[in-house]
Design a protein around this motif. Structure first.
Motif, mmCIF file in Angstrom:
data_model
loop_
_atom_site.group_PDB
_atom_site.id
_atom_site.type_symbol
_atom_site.label_atom_id
_atom_site.label_comp_id
_atom_site.label_asym_id
_atom_site.label_seq_id
_atom_site.Cartn_x
_atom_site.Cartn_y
_atom_site.Cartn_z
ATOM 1 N N MET A 13 -3.155 36.709 87.552
ATOM 2 C CA MET A 13 -3.993 38.051 86.833
ATOM 3 C C MET A 13 -3.902 38.975 87.542
ATOM 4 S SD MET A 13 -8.154 37.592 87.900
ATOM 5 C CE MET A 13 -8.005 38.065 89.505
ATOM 6 N N PHE A 14 -3.597 40.115 88.287
ATOM 7 C CA PHE A 14 -3.150 41.164 89.653
ATOM 8 C C PHE A 14 -1.749 41.676 87.938
ATOM 9 C CE2 PHE A 14 -0.724 43.889 92.131
ATOM 10 C CZ PHE A 14 -0.891 44.726 92.114
ATOM 11 N N GLN A 54 -3.402 31.692 90.001
ATOM 12 C CA GLN A 54 -4.048 32.808 88.459
ATOM 13 C C GLN A 54 -4.349 34.321 89.340
ATOM 14 O OE1 GLN A 54 -5.631 32.343 85.867
ATOM 15 N NE2 GLN A 54 -6.578 34.407 86.351
ATOM 16 N N ASN A 55 -5.247 34.685 90.469
ATOM 17 C CA ASN A 55 -4.445 36.017 91.313
ATOM 18 C C ASN A 55 -3.174 36.782 91.294
ATOM 19 O OD1 ASN A 55 -7.040 35.417 92.103
ATOM 20 N ND2 ASN A 55 -6.505 35.136 94.259
ATOM 21 N N TYR A 63 -5.875 28.724 91.949
ATOM 22 C CA TYR A 63 -6.543 29.600 91.438
ATOM 23 C C TYR A 63 -5.689 31.046 92.772
ATOM 24 C CZ TYR A 63 -10.090 33.056 92.668
ATOM 25 O OH TYR A 63 -10.571 34.378 92.348
ATOM 26 N N ALA A 64 -4.199 30.463 93.828
ATOM 27 C CA ALA A 64 -3.407 31.432 93.747
ATOM 28 C C ALA A 64 -2.559 32.714 93.232
ATOM 29 C CB ALA A 64 -2.622 30.864 95.280
ATOM 30 N N GLY A 103 -7.561 38.617 84.261
ATOM 31 C CA GLY A 103 -6.869 37.247 84.340
ATOM 32 C C GLY A 103 -7.729 36.276 83.850
#
Length: 208
Positions: free
Chosen positions: A130-131, A126-127, A123-124, A187
């Motif tokens: 995504m950003f 992904q973030n 998830y890290a 994302g």
């Protein structure tokens, strides 16, 4: 010979003797100076040879240090001073392309840069991606070309047991040829045909 001439000859003799003594003194001084100069040259040569030998041994033991950069440069450019277009995150370096291309060409271009299309396994990460992608379409290293519905990461990370972030209703294989994945709005992942042209994300380990 009268006394006056004898006295003059004596002065001439003493003068020559004094001159010869002074000449010998100067010669001795110059000889000593030349000796010390030669000694300094020898010492300098020996010292330089030893420094060169030590430097050569250090280079043999740590040849990679020739390519290393300073601690300050590492803080500013952890992915390398010549790779300023790469961004650091969580132990790896990421490249976000400025041009669009197909999935296979994107994969090849990443490989040319000694990297691979990004594998999103947390998830890290992904973030972070995504950003950076900001609702644009960016290819990632995920495909089911080998077997429909059997999604695979290009680095052989186990897809079935790792993180996923598909958009609701995806993957749907619309048109029966959507075999490559990209990140899209917020994302989220979406499957699309591999010849579609969009941006791409490459990743690679930190340089040694």
């Amino acid at each position: 010979m009268d006394e006056e001439h004898l006295h003059d000859d004596l002065h001439v003799f003493e003068g020559r003797n004094f001159f010869q003594q002074r000449l010998r003194s100067f010669f001795t001084v110059y000889l000593i100076l030349a000796f010390y100069l030669l000694l300094l040259i020898i010492l300098f040569t020996v010292s330089f040879s030893r420094v060169s030998a030590v430097s050569s041994k250090l280079n043999e033991v740590h040849p990679e240090r020739k390519q290393n950069f300073s601690g300050r440069d590492f803080l500013l450019f952890p992915c390398g001073p010549r790779s300023r277009e790469w961004e650091y995150f969580d132990g790896k370096c990421y490249y976000f392309s400025l041009t669009r291309t197909s999935w296979h060409k994107a994969k090849a271009q990443c490989e040319e840069m000694h990297s691979q299309l990004a594998v999103i396994n947390s998830y890290a990460k992904q973030n972070f991606i995504m950003f950076r992608t900001r609702n644009e379409r960016f290819w990632i290293g995920l495909t089911d070309e080998n077997s429909e519905g059997e999604w695979e990461w290009i680095d052989k990370t186990d897809y079935k047991t790792t993180f996923t972030f598909w958009k609701a209703g995806e993957p749907n294989n619309s048109g029966s040829n959507e075999d490559c994945a990209h990140v899209w709005i917020a994302g989220e992942w979406n499957d699309v045909y591999c010849t579609y042209e969009c941006y791409y994300v490459c990743e690679k380990p930190l340089p040694n």
